[in-house]
Design a protein around this motif. Structure first.
Motif, PDB file in Angstrom:
ATOM      1  N   PRO A 128       0.928  -0.868   0.174  1.00 28.82           N
ATOM      2  CA  PRO A 128      -0.022  -0.019  -0.050  1.00 28.82           C
ATOM      3  C   PRO A 128       0.480   0.531   0.065  1.00 28.82           C
ATOM      4  CG  PRO A 128      -1.099  -2.066   1.559  1.00 28.82           C
ATOM      5  CD  PRO A 128       0.743  -2.189   0.957  1.00 28.82           C
ATOM      6  N   GLY A 129       0.241   2.712  -0.929  1.00 28.88           N
ATOM      7  CA  GLY A 129       1.289   3.579  -1.088  1.00 28.88           C
ATOM      8  C   GLY A 129       2.396   2.930  -1.954  1.00 28.88           C
ATOM      9  N   ALA A 156      -5.149  -2.794  -8.665  1.00 31.61           N
ATOM     10  CA  ALA A 156      -4.481  -1.409  -8.805  1.00 31.61           C
ATOM     11  C   ALA A 156      -5.011  -0.501  -9.861  1.00 31.61           C
ATOM     12  CB  ALA A 156      -2.884  -2.091  -9.548  1.00 31.61           C
ATOM     13  N   ARG A 171      -6.660   5.109 -17.024  1.00 36.27           N
ATOM     14  CA  ARG A 171      -6.950   4.915 -15.851  1.00 36.27           C
ATOM     15  C   ARG A 171      -8.044   4.269 -16.395  1.00 36.27           C
ATOM     16  NH1 ARG A 171      -4.695   9.554 -14.428  1.00 36.27           N
ATOM     17  NH2 ARG A 171      -3.639  10.064 -12.572  1.00 36.27           N
ATOM     18  N   GLN A 194      -0.518   3.701 -10.278  1.00 34.21           N
ATOM     19  CA  GLN A 194      -1.076   4.471  -9.511  1.00 34.21           C
ATOM     20  C   GLN A 194      -1.091   4.043  -7.949  1.00 34.21           C
ATOM     21  OE1 GLN A 194      -4.787   6.971 -10.501  1.00 34.21           O
ATOM     22  NE2 GLN A 194      -5.480   6.318  -8.596  1.00 34.21           N
ATOM     23  N   LEU A 196      -0.464   2.326  -4.653  1.00 37.15           N
ATOM     24  CA  LEU A 196      -1.894   0.584  -4.572  1.00 37.15           C
ATOM     25  C   LEU A 196      -2.553   1.508  -3.043  1.00 37.15           C
ATOM     26  CD1 LEU A 196      -2.086  -1.528  -5.705  1.00 37.15           C
ATOM     27  CD2 LEU A 196      -0.728  -2.712  -3.663  1.00 37.15           C
ATOM     28  N   ALA A 197      -3.946   1.258  -3.209  1.00 38.92           N
ATOM     29  CA  ALA A 197      -4.514   1.970  -2.090  1.00 38.92           C
ATOM     30  C   ALA A 197      -4.710   0.777  -0.979  1.00 38.92           C
ATOM     31  CB  ALA A 197      -6.026   1.571  -2.381  1.00 38.92           C
ATOM     32  N   PRO A 198      -4.390   1.229   0.263  1.00 39.75           N
ATOM     33  CA  PRO A 198      -4.590   0.040   1.039  1.00 39.75           C
ATOM     34  C   PRO A 198      -5.687  -0.744   1.268  1.00 39.75           C
ATOM     35  CG  PRO A 198      -4.440   2.198   2.718  1.00 39.75           C
ATOM     36  CD  PRO A 198      -4.714   2.698   1.284  1.00 39.75           C
ATOM     37  N   GLY A 199      -5.895  -2.135   1.803  1.00 35.55           N
ATOM     38  CA  GLY A 199      -6.469  -3.453   1.711  1.00 35.55           C
ATOM     39  C   GLY A 199      -5.703  -4.560   1.819  1.00 35.55           C
ATOM     40  N   GLU A 206      -1.736  -7.988   2.163  1.00 32.94           N
ATOM     41  CA  GLU A 206      -2.071  -6.169   2.273  1.00 32.94           C
ATOM     42  C   GLU A 206      -0.559  -6.627   0.972  1.00 32.94           C
ATOM     43  OE1 GLU A 206      -1.160  -4.167   5.820  1.00 32.94           O
ATOM     44  OE2 GLU A 206      -3.003  -4.697   5.620  1.00 32.94           O
TER      45      GLU A 206
END
Length: 217
Positions: A128-129, A156, A171, A194, A196-199, A206
């Motif tokens: 993430p991030g 992603a 996107r 982009q 990576l979003a938390p999850g 993760e």
């Protein structure tokens, strides 16, 4: 509420989507083989540890990487290149697992590239991030051959642009089991990921693992 207004939003995406001329997204194509692909990737990472390469300018890359196959992609003060041995161990890169190679050959043919025979597979781990900045894949010897990219784990957002860095990228959301193939007129398209979003993914936790296969030599 009249749900008919939202029918289109509830429909699953088509199994095949054309991103650009020569570029295809095959949704869910690797789902059936995902456990075997993951086991193969874990074996590669155990044999050749993930690491953060340094760019020629000395910056640490955000994505952790390793390789399998006859050739592996590396980066350091000498530049970007492929080589047959892991610079950390001095040993040849782990062999390319057949389950990964066979899937890559099959999906390339489905996308219109019947002669694809990869000799390099980059194994990339995103936390993430972690982002991947826009870039071109142009270190390979034969640019007539496509790139095959297999997504495992967290979703992603893939950024796919044109032949100029200044062109605004589209996107495309990627899910576990999606496969991208691009070549031909889009072979040198700028692309990235982009942040990576938390999850948390049920198989990988993760993280996202990406397998990128190329004809490098």
């Amino acid at each position: 509420m009249n749900l008919d207004l939202f029918d289109d939003a509830l429909e699953p995406p088509p199994a095949r989507q054309d991103l650009a001329p020569g570029a295809v997204l095959l949704r869910g194509r690797a789902l059936a083989q995902a456990p075997q692909l993951l086991a193969a990737a874990e074996g590669v990472m155990a044999a050749a540890a993930l690491r953060h390469w340094l760019t020629p300018g000395g910056r640490r890359m955000a994505v952790a990487m390793t390789n399998c196959g006859p050739l592996g992609w590396v980066s350091d003060a000498r530049g970007y290149r492929y080589q047959s041995r892991d610079p950390l161990s001095g040993q040849p890169w782990p062999a390319l697992p057949p389950v990964i190679a066979e899937l890559a050959v099959a999906v390339a043919e489905e996308a219109g590239y019947p002669s694809f025979r990869p000799d390099a597979c980059l194994v990339n781990r995103y936390l993430p991030g972690t982002p991947l900045s826009l870039h071109q894949d142009r270190d390979e010897q034969d640019l007539r051959q496509p790139i095959v990219s297999i997504s495992l784990g967290l979703p992603a957002v893939f950024l796919f642009g044109g032949l100029s860095r200044s062109e605004r990228p589209a996107r495309w959301p990627l899910q576990h089991g999606d496969v991208l193939v691009w070549g031909g007129p889009s072979r040198l398209a700028f692309h990235g990921v982009q942040a990576l979003a938390p999850g948390r993914h049920p198989l990988l936790g993760e993280q996202r693992i990406n397998l990128t296969l190329r004809c490098a030599g």
